[in-house]
Design a protein around this motif. Structure first.
Motif, PDB file in Angstrom:
ATOM      1  N   GLN A 213      37.743  36.274  33.885  1.00 45.92           N
ATOM      2  CA  GLN A 213      37.860  35.082  34.725  1.00 45.92           C
ATOM      3  C   GLN A 213      37.367  33.870  33.941  1.00 45.92           C
ATOM      4  O   GLN A 213      36.359  33.928  33.244  1.00 45.92           O
ATOM      5  CB  GLN A 213      37.025  35.252  35.999  1.00 45.92           C
TER       6      GLN A 213
ATOM      7  N   SER B  54      42.092  34.506  36.718  1.00 48.90           N
ATOM      8  CA  SER B  54      41.697  35.646  35.892  1.00 48.90           C
ATOM      9  C   SER B  54      42.922  36.243  35.235  1.00 48.90           C
ATOM     10  O   SER B  54      44.028  36.188  35.791  1.00 48.90           O
ATOM     11  CB  SER B  54      41.018  36.729  36.736  1.00 48.90           C
TER      12      SER B  54
ATOM     13  N   VAL C 220      39.178  42.612  32.857  1.00 51.57           N
ATOM     14  CA  VAL C 220      39.461  41.462  33.717  1.00 51.57           C
ATOM     15  C   VAL C 220      38.591  40.314  33.219  1.00 51.57           C
ATOM     16  O   VAL C 220      37.375  40.478  33.068  1.00 51.57           O
ATOM     17  CB  VAL C 220      39.146  41.750  35.193  1.00 51.57           C
TER      18      VAL C 220
ATOM     19  N   LEU D 130      46.291  42.504  43.805  1.00 51.35           N
ATOM     20  CA  LEU D 130      45.776  43.578  42.961  1.00 51.35           C
ATOM     21  C   LEU D 130      46.020  44.963  43.539  1.00 51.35           C
ATOM     22  O   LEU D 130      46.321  45.905  42.799  1.00 51.35           O
ATOM     23  CB  LEU D 130      44.280  43.368  42.727  1.00 51.35           C
TER      24      LEU D 130
ATOM     25  N   LEU E  68      39.972  49.800  39.115  1.00 47.81           N
ATOM     26  CA  LEU E  68      40.201  48.362  38.985  1.00 47.81           C
ATOM     27  C   LEU E  68      39.925  47.596  40.271  1.00 47.81           C
ATOM     28  O   LEU E  68      39.191  46.598  40.274  1.00 47.81           O
ATOM     29  CB  LEU E  68      41.637  48.108  38.509  1.00 47.81           C
TER      30      LEU E  68
ATOM     31  N   VAL F 216      45.235  38.674  40.793  1.00 48.39           N
ATOM     32  CA  VAL F 216      44.080  39.066  41.610  1.00 48.39           C
ATOM     33  C   VAL F 216      44.441  39.178  43.085  1.00 48.39           C
ATOM     34  O   VAL F 216      44.026  40.120  43.773  1.00 48.39           O
ATOM     35  CB  VAL F 216      42.919  38.070  41.414  1.00 48.39           C
TER      36      VAL F 216
ATOM     37  N   GLU G 267      33.450  38.633  32.925  1.00 45.68           N
ATOM     38  CA  GLU G 267      34.359  39.722  32.577  1.00 45.68           C
ATOM     39  C   GLU G 267      33.903  41.026  33.196  1.00 45.68           C
ATOM     40  O   GLU G 267      32.729  41.173  33.548  1.00 45.68           O
ATOM     41  CB  GLU G 267      34.427  39.945  31.060  1.00 45.68           C
TER      42      GLU G 267
ATOM     43  N   ILE H 112      44.284  39.972  33.625  1.00 41.17           N
ATOM     44  CA  ILE H 112      44.024  41.405  33.693  1.00 41.17           C
ATOM     45  C   ILE H 112      44.768  42.056  32.530  1.00 41.17           C
ATOM     46  O   ILE H 112      45.989  41.900  32.414  1.00 41.17           O
ATOM     47  CB  ILE H 112      44.513  41.991  35.035  1.00 41.17           C
TER      48      ILE H 112
ATOM     49  N   VAL I  93      36.840  44.788  40.779  1.00 44.44           N
ATOM     50  CA  VAL I  93      37.093  43.370  41.054  1.00 44.44           C
ATOM     51  C   VAL I  93      36.431  42.956  42.368  1.00 44.44           C
ATOM     52  O   VAL I  93      35.840  41.871  42.467  1.00 44.44           O
ATOM     53  CB  VAL I  93      38.601  43.079  41.075  1.00 44.44           C
TER      54      VAL I  93
END
Length: 262
Positions: free
Chosen positions: A204, A234, A202, A183, A221, A180, A213, A236, A225
């Motif tokens: 968490q 999290s 994703v 990212l 993406l 994360v 999620e 991915i 997030v």
């Protein structure tokens, strides 16, 4: 304490968070411990299996937070075993999947310490299972790659563009841990080898009541997030298997990726 009797050390995977996902072997190891060294991501409910007489020491290691030095943990384990203790090093997920279990086993063996490893369910698997989706599929994914998004200081880390190209050519699912905080860099690299419409999930706090999620695509993406404020810890998951998630068709019917509450 008998200093002439050699103890032993067991590295135990506590699973992704849900205490009911512990293995029977893990429960027996925890119950037999006289000393438990516990990571931050271990659910406190797991410690209900410990003996009331056991000493419990929290030795958290979290990215971006104050951490217990690894050398201190190694020294504590070795000394306790030499003092005759039954030591359990309790780790979130699985000790051998980004849990520094390999490093700890090496140090213990070099010190002449008898060590056993009890596997646990890793969050990358638990997170996808909670969505009703697999990590491999005969039509969509011939294999799975577990990869960290957090490089060791001084290490250039993963070549995300090359990994993405390999994943596309070989039909591989990518499961990214600790990604994360990096990212932007990760997604930019992956987009060099995978199309922007590649499905992504994703998750968490996988397996916990507070799990959150989001289903999205690789091109969306970063925005997803940020908008849904998904944070660490999290996992991915990148690949066509994400389409197997129960809520994927609902996601497709919406113009924007949405956050899904467990």
């Amino acid at each position: 304490m008998n200093t002439h009797k050699q103890g032993r050390c067991t590295l135990v995977g506590a699973g992704p968070g849900d205490p009911e996902l512990l293995t029977l072997k893990a429960v027996r190891a925890i119950a037999s411990a006289t000393l438990l060294l516990v990571d931050d991501l271990v659910n406190e409910a797991v410690l209900a299996h410990a003996s009331p007489a056991a000493r419990i020491v929290h030795v958290g290691k979290r990215g971006g937070c104050k951490s217990t030095p690894q050398a201190f943990i190694d020294k504590m384990m070795i000394q306790a075993v030499q003092d005759g203790e039954q030591v359990v090093r309790l780790k979130g997920g699985d000790p051998f999947i980004f849990g520094r279990g390999g490093e700890e086993v090496e140090h213990l063996r070099q010190a002449g310490v008898d060590v056993e490893v009890v596997n646990g369910i890793t969050s990358g698997l638990a997170g996808m299972s909670s969505l009703g989706a697999p990590l491999t599929h005969r039509e969509h994914a011939h294999g799975v790659v577990f990869v960290t998004g957090h490089a060791k200081p001084g290490d250039s880390g993963t070549d995300w563009a090359q990994l993405a190209t390999t994943a596309r050519q070989a039909k591989l699912t990518l499961v990214i841990y600790m990604g994360v905080s990096s990212l932007d860099h990760i997604s930019q690299g992956l987009l060099q080898g995978l199309p922007a419409h590649t499905p992504v999930a994703v998750v968490q706090h996988a397996s916990l009541p507070k799990q959150r999620e989001a289903l999205t695509t690789l091109g969306e993406l970063v925005n997803t997030v940020q908008r849904d404020q998904l944070q660490s810890p999290s996992i991915i998951v990148v690949g066509d298997v994400v389409q197997g998630a129960r809520a994927w068709n609902t996601h497709l019917s919406r113009p924007e990726p949405r956050s899904l509450q467990a």
